[in-house]
Each structure stands twice: as C-alpha cells, then as structure tokens.
Design a protein around this motif. Structure first.
Motif, short mmCIF file in Angstrom:
data_model
loop_
_atom_site.label_atom_id
_atom_site.label_comp_id
_atom_site.label_asym_id
_atom_site.label_seq_id
_atom_site.Cartn_x
_atom_site.Cartn_y
_atom_site.Cartn_z
N LEU A 40 -0.90 -7.54 10.97
CA LEU A 40 0.47 -7.93 10.62
C LEU A 40 0.50 -9.26 9.87
O LEU A 40 1.34 -9.47 9.01
CB LEU A 40 1.35 -8.04 11.86
CG LEU A 40 1.88 -6.75 12.45
CD1 LEU A 40 2.73 -7.06 13.68
CD2 LEU A 40 2.68 -5.96 11.44
N LYS A 41 -0.41 -10.15 10.22
CA LYS A 41 -0.42 -11.48 9.62
C LYS A 41 -1.26 -11.58 8.35
O LYS A 41 -1.07 -12.49 7.55
CB LYS A 41 -0.94 -12.50 10.63
CG LYS A 41 0.01 -12.74 11.79
CD LYS A 41 -0.54 -13.72 12.78
CE LYS A 41 -0.54 -15.11 12.23
NZ LYS A 41 -0.86 -16.13 13.24
N ILE A 46 -3.85 -7.66 -0.33
CA ILE A 46 -2.86 -6.96 -1.14
C ILE A 46 -2.96 -7.52 -2.56
O ILE A 46 -2.48 -8.62 -2.85
CB ILE A 46 -1.44 -7.14 -0.59
CG1 ILE A 46 -1.35 -6.61 0.83
CG2 ILE A 46 -0.42 -6.43 -1.50
CD1 ILE A 46 -0.02 -6.87 1.51
N ALA A 47 -3.60 -6.77 -3.42
CA ALA A 47 -3.88 -7.25 -4.78
C ALA A 47 -2.64 -7.27 -5.67
O ALA A 47 -2.51 -8.10 -6.55
CB ALA A 47 -4.98 -6.40 -5.40
N VAL A 61 14.49 -9.41 -0.93
CA VAL A 61 13.37 -9.72 -0.04
C VAL A 61 12.10 -9.83 -0.87
O VAL A 61 11.78 -8.94 -1.66
CB VAL A 61 13.19 -8.62 1.05
CG1 VAL A 61 11.99 -8.91 1.91
CG2 VAL A 61 14.45 -8.53 1.89
N THR A 62 11.40 -10.93 -0.70
CA THR A 62 10.15 -11.13 -1.42
C THR A 62 8.96 -10.91 -0.47
O THR A 62 9.14 -10.88 0.75
CB THR A 62 10.06 -12.56 -1.97
OG1 THR A 62 10.01 -13.48 -0.87
CG2 THR A 62 11.23 -12.88 -2.88
N THR A 63 7.79 -10.77 -1.05
CA THR A 63 6.61 -10.63 -0.19
C THR A 63 6.42 -11.89 0.64
O THR A 63 5.98 -11.81 1.78
CB THR A 63 5.33 -10.34 -1.02
OG1 THR A 63 5.18 -11.33 -2.02
CG2 THR A 63 5.38 -8.96 -1.62
N HIS A 64 6.78 -13.04 0.09
CA HIS A 64 6.69 -14.29 0.87
C HIS A 64 7.59 -14.22 2.10
O HIS A 64 7.19 -14.63 3.20
CB HIS A 64 7.05 -15.50 0.00
CG HIS A 64 7.04 -16.78 0.75
ND1 HIS A 64 5.88 -17.41 1.15
CD2 HIS A 64 8.06 -17.54 1.21
CE1 HIS A 64 6.18 -18.50 1.82
NE2 HIS A 64 7.50 -18.60 1.87
N THR A 65 8.80 -13.71 1.92
CA THR A 65 9.73 -13.55 3.04
C THR A 65 9.13 -12.65 4.11
O THR A 65 9.18 -12.97 5.31
CB THR A 65 11.07 -12.95 2.55
OG1 THR A 65 11.61 -13.80 1.55
CG2 THR A 65 12.05 -12.78 3.68
N LEU A 70 6.75 -11.86 9.40
CA LEU A 70 5.78 -11.18 10.27
C LEU A 70 4.89 -12.18 11.00
O LEU A 70 4.60 -12.01 12.19
CB LEU A 70 4.95 -10.18 9.48
CG LEU A 70 5.72 -8.95 8.97
CD1 LEU A 70 4.80 -8.08 8.11
CD2 LEU A 70 6.32 -8.16 10.11
N LYS A 71 4.48 -13.23 10.32
CA LYS A 71 3.67 -14.27 10.98
C LYS A 71 4.46 -14.92 12.10
O LYS A 71 3.92 -15.15 13.19
CB LYS A 71 3.21 -15.31 9.96
CG LYS A 71 2.12 -14.81 9.06
CD LYS A 71 1.72 -15.84 8.01
CE LYS A 71 0.68 -15.24 7.07
NZ LYS A 71 0.31 -16.15 5.99
#
Length: 91
Positions: A40-41, A46-47, A61-65, A70-71
């Motif tokens: 999860l973390k 993920i390329a 929603v961004t991948t950073h979000t 999740l972290k």
C-alpha cells in the motif's frame, strides 16, 4: 483501494481481518499483513504515474494525493495495532 478507504466503505483492519480468514490453506494463513501494508505504501515501481492519474475517476485526485493518503492510513493502522499489542502485553 484509495476510493474504498477514503469513502469509508472499508478500513485496513477489516481488509486484513477478512483476508486472514479467507486466504487459508490446510489451517495456515496465506495472507501476509506485512506485505500488504508494504504494498500500500510502495509506489516507486509505477513507471507511468501521469498515465495512471488519467485513469482515476476523480480528476481532482493526483497520484501524490493517493500515495500520501495510503501512507497515512497504513501509519494510522500500525499505530493502533501496536498500541493494542502494547496494552495486551501490559495487562
């Protein structure tokens, strides 16, 4: 996973509990809580993160979000889990 957790459809504890019960062979649990939480973390593999963002249902929603959320949820679970372990050990 992000959507089910962020919309309170489930939580990490429930996922782990259900997987512990579901993935059993000859009385041995096959599900690894540690591996699940690590997965999860971990997002370094993920390329195509930008392309992945385009697949998200909510374009705000961004991948950073997602990564940050999740972290935080994993850390929250670990804090609760170890607090309970500590309470049980000192009772």
């Amino acid at each position: 996973m992000y959507y089910t957790l962020s919309k309170n459809k489930t939580d990490i504890r429930r996922i782990i509990d259900e997987c512990d019960r579901k993935y059993v062979l000859d009385g041995e649990t096959l599900f690894s809580k540690k591996l699940f939480l690590q997965q999860l973390k971990y997002t370094e593999d993920i390329a195509d993160k930008k392309e992945t963002e385009q697949l998200l249902l909510d374009k705000n929603v961004t991948t950073h979000t997602v990564e940050t959320y999740l972290k935080a949820k994993v850390n929250e679970y670990l804090s609760e889990y170890y607090w309970e372990e500590l309470k049980d050990a000192t009772s």
